[in-house]
Design a protein around this motif. Structure first.
Motif, short mmCIF file in Angstrom:
data_model
loop_
_atom_site.label_atom_id
_atom_site.label_comp_id
_atom_site.label_asym_id
_atom_site.label_seq_id
_atom_site.Cartn_x
_atom_site.Cartn_y
_atom_site.Cartn_z
N LEU A 25 81.89 -68.40 46.53
CA LEU A 25 81.04 -69.03 45.52
C LEU A 25 80.24 -70.21 46.05
CD1 LEU A 25 83.50 -68.98 42.49
CD2 LEU A 25 81.66 -67.37 43.02
N ALA A 26 80.79 -70.92 47.04
CA ALA A 26 80.11 -72.14 47.51
C ALA A 26 80.36 -72.34 49.01
CB ALA A 26 80.60 -73.34 46.72
N PRO A 27 79.83 -71.46 49.85
CA PRO A 27 80.11 -71.59 51.28
C PRO A 27 79.59 -72.89 51.90
CG PRO A 27 78.46 -69.89 50.88
CD PRO A 27 78.99 -70.31 49.55
N ASP A 28 78.44 -73.38 51.44
CA ASP A 28 77.93 -74.65 51.99
C ASP A 28 78.85 -75.82 51.65
OD1 ASP A 28 75.71 -73.51 53.19
OD2 ASP A 28 74.49 -73.72 51.37
N PHE A 29 79.38 -75.81 50.44
CA PHE A 29 80.33 -76.85 50.04
C PHE A 29 81.58 -76.80 50.92
CE2 PHE A 29 84.15 -77.95 47.61
CZ PHE A 29 83.90 -79.29 47.40
#
Length: 65
Positions: A25-29
Motif C-alpha cells: 500500500l505504501a512502498p515509499d513510506f
C-alpha cells in the motif's frame, strides 16, 4: 493444552499479511521508515522490539487466556 500447528500457521500468515500490507500500500513510506530506522541507536531499536514482544504476549494472553 498442547501446541497447535494450525494456530501457529495462522499466526505466521497474519504476520506476513501485516508485514506485506505496508509494502503493497505504501512502498515509499516503508523505504523512508527503514531509512529512519538506520539512524536510530541499536539500543532504542532493541527496546522497541522488546516492548512489541511484551505487548504481543499480553494481547495473546488476554485473548486466549
Amino acid at each position: 493444552m498442547g501446541f497447535d500447528w494450525g494456530d501457529f500457521g495462522v499466526a505466521v500468515g497474519l504476520a506476513l499479511v501485516f508485514e506485506g500490507l505496508g509494502y503493497a500500500l505504501a512502498p515509499d513510506f516503508m523505504r523512508r521508515l527503514y531509512a529512519m530506522m538506520l539512524l536510530e541507536p541499536v539500543q532504542r531499536l532493541r527496546l522497541m522490539g522488546a516492548v512489541a514482544v511484551c505487548l504481543g504476549f499480553v494481547a495473546i494472553w488476554a485473548i486466549r487466556g
